[in-house]
Write an enzyme that holds these catalytic residues in place. Structure first.
Site, PDB file in Angstrom:
ATOM      1  N   ASN A 342      -1.371   1.973   7.779  1.00 16.50           N
ATOM      2  CA  ASN A 342      -0.561   0.751   7.712  1.00 16.50           C
ATOM      3  C   ASN A 342      -1.347  -0.355   7.005  1.00 16.50           C
ATOM      4  OD1 ASN A 342       1.646  -0.869   8.037  1.00 16.50           O
ATOM      5  ND2 ASN A 342       1.616  -0.881  10.273  1.00 16.50           N
ATOM      6  N   HIS A 373       3.948  -6.059  17.156  1.00 16.21           N
ATOM      7  CA  HIS A 373       4.552  -4.738  17.318  1.00 16.21           C
ATOM      8  C   HIS A 373       5.685  -4.743  18.333  1.00 16.21           C
ATOM      9  CE1 HIS A 373       1.197  -2.943  15.029  1.00 16.21           C
ATOM     10  NE2 HIS A 373       2.018  -1.929  14.870  1.00 16.21           N
TER      11      HIS A 373
END
Length: 510
Positions: A342, A373
């Site tokens: 990521n 998140h």
């Protein structure tokens, strides 16, 4: 077309035939259609043939169509965040634009995540609509910080990277909506800088020797022949195909939740449990590989993502790439794993948090990552554990690694041991991220007696700390030397080991 609040049901027969959730089928089909649309967009709506406004409008309308197809009425949340944050951007004073934008965007995202997890509570089988919101949040906050750098700070205060990314004017509403909702990135990103995106829309992303700035100025530059992305796209689609096969073959055989099965824990030895833990987490990764790689391929097919040429003169299409699979699977340190997983999110965390925190940058960066998140407790277990093992890995590496660099044999042994250790530590750290809930996360760590937590804390306390070096500003990634700029294009160094491109602008964790 049948549709509901949880997205289109047009592909439900295909979903049932493949025995895959409808949201996964909708996502994959939109990305495959997006790949085809990107190729047509690049050819028929090339910036040499079409106005910038039309290109902005087309990518935005197609992006909204994808959003409603996959998420139904929940796509309104995407448009809502973009309009809200554009209002903040044009109304707030430029000296405070980054603070208010960051606060508003993170609050909006967190409220939406709370609604999805605790209000809807799986009443509707919808795709996780917080995913696109997370990328939009990255984009609007990143742009706000770049506007602040470009309009409110003196250039002497900026690093070379911040100067390149700085935005020197307020974007129009069309540009802002296009940047956040375009069809290449609406479903899975990746994050990109506003300057790079505007250069792509305006056809300036293949110019040599130019630092792209979204300030409307025209600069004389030697134009290059536009390289074709087809080879890079074909390779990435091959990678996607392999990822699909691996995911379908392994995911149902090696369930992460089985690590918490009482019978399995009772009858299995510790080495067997470690092996299953590693295998189950490895089997869980290909779906992310697929999502990020196909998103990268769609961007490349549209003509976005060109990053100059490598040492062999081959075009590089990795400007917005989000991962390096081989470096993830063969990582020999937490740093190597984080740097290649990521990647654009690591860039964002560094730019908006790590580089700007006056104290505890590592702690606050991991905390921001957890909040971004979502609201599942497992996320917080993972990122707080990640902070501990990162600090411990830094201490171990700085104290022990020099002793193993004296010969190739020792170095090979060190690499083998650190690879195995890294994979175990990553699996232990990430398991709660997949398990999600408080009870299952605690059960997992209790079954291991919190061993790695205890070891990490002991290593941090016992091992000597690295001597304090240069200041944070001096510790930033080194900028390009003139000799390294020989193959420079679009403001990026094109050698084989770039250090100032977006995807290589890392947090110092090792």
């Amino acid at each position: 077309m049948q549709s509901s609040s949880s997205g289109s049901e047009l592909l439900l027969p295909l979903s049932e035939a493949l025995r895959l959730p409808i949201e996964q089928v909708n996502f994959a089909m939109c990305q495959f259609f997006g790949l085809f649309a990107a190729l047509l967009f690049r050819y028929y709506l090339h910036p040499s043939k079409t106005s910038h406004a039309i290109r902005h409008a087309v990518v935005t309308l197609l992006g909204l169509h994808f959003a409603f197809f996959c998420f139904g009425r929940y796509a309104i949340y995407f448009l809502g965040e973009v309009i809200l944050l554009y209002g903040v951007m044009v109304m707030v004073h430029i000296k405070s634009i980054h603070k208010y934008t960051f606060l508003a965007a993170m609050t909006y995202l967190t409220i939406c995540q709370i609604i999805r997890v605790y209000v809807l509570d799986s009443e509707e089988c919808s795709a996780d609509f917080s995913g696109p919101l997370m990328v939009i949040t990255q984009k609007v906050t990143k742009l706000a910080f770049e506007l602040h750098d470009g309009l409110a700070r003196d250039d002497k205060e900026l690093s070379l990277s911040q100067k390149r990314l700085a935005v020197r004017r307020i974007p129009s509403l069309l540009e802002y909506v296009s940047y956040n909702l375009n069809f290449m990135g609406i479903l899975a990103g990746p994050l990109s800088s506003f300057n790079d995106y505007i250069s792509f829309i305006e056809g300036r992303n293949f110019e040599a020797g130019q630092v792209p700035l979204a300030n409307g100025t025209e600069r004389k530059a030697c134009s290059l022949n536009e390289p074709s992305p087809l080879r890079a796209v074909a390779w990435k689609m091959l990678v996607c195909s392999v990822c699909v096969v691996v995911h379908l073959s392994l995911n149902e055989r090696f369930l992460v939740g089985y690590n918490n099965d009482d019978d399995f824990m009772a009858r299995s030895s510790q080495p067997l449990r470690l092996l299953y833990l590693y295998t189950s987490l490895m089997a869980h990764r290909p779906k992310y590989y697929f999502a990020w790689t196909i998103a990268d391929a769609v961007n490349n097919a549209a003509g976005f993502g060109f990053n100059g040429y490598d040492r062999h003169g081959q075009p590089r299409w990795d400007l917005a790439s989000n991962l390096n699979i081989d470096k993830i699977e063969f990582a020999t340190s937490m740093k190597m794993f984080i740097d290649n997983w990521n990647m654009q999110t690591a860039v964002w965390l560094k730019e908006v948090c790590y580089d700007r925190c006056p104290f505890c940058p590592t702690l606050l960066t991991f905390l921001l990552s957890a909040v971004w998140h979502g609201v599942y407790p497992g996320y917080y277990f993972t990122f707080m554990t990640g902070m501990l093992v990162t600090l411990a890995a830094r201490a171990v590496r700085s104290n022990l690694r020099p002793y193993f660099l004296v010969s190739p044999a020792r170095k090979a042994f060190y690499d083998l041991v650190t690879w195995a250790t890294t994979q175990i530590v990553v699996s232990y750290t990430v398991a709660p991220f997949v398990l999600l809930y408080m009870d299952s996360s605690l059960k997992f760590y209790r079954s291991w007696h919190f061993n790695l937590h205890i070891i990490a804390i002991a290593l941090i306390l016992v091992l000597p700390k690295k001597p304090k070096g240069a200041s944070k500003e001096q510790r930033r990634p080194q900028e390009a030397k003139p000799s390294e700029m020989a193959h420079h294009c679009n403001g990026h160094r094109n050698g084989y080991a770039p250090m100032n491109t977006n995807q290589n602008h890392r947090m110092k964790i090792d």
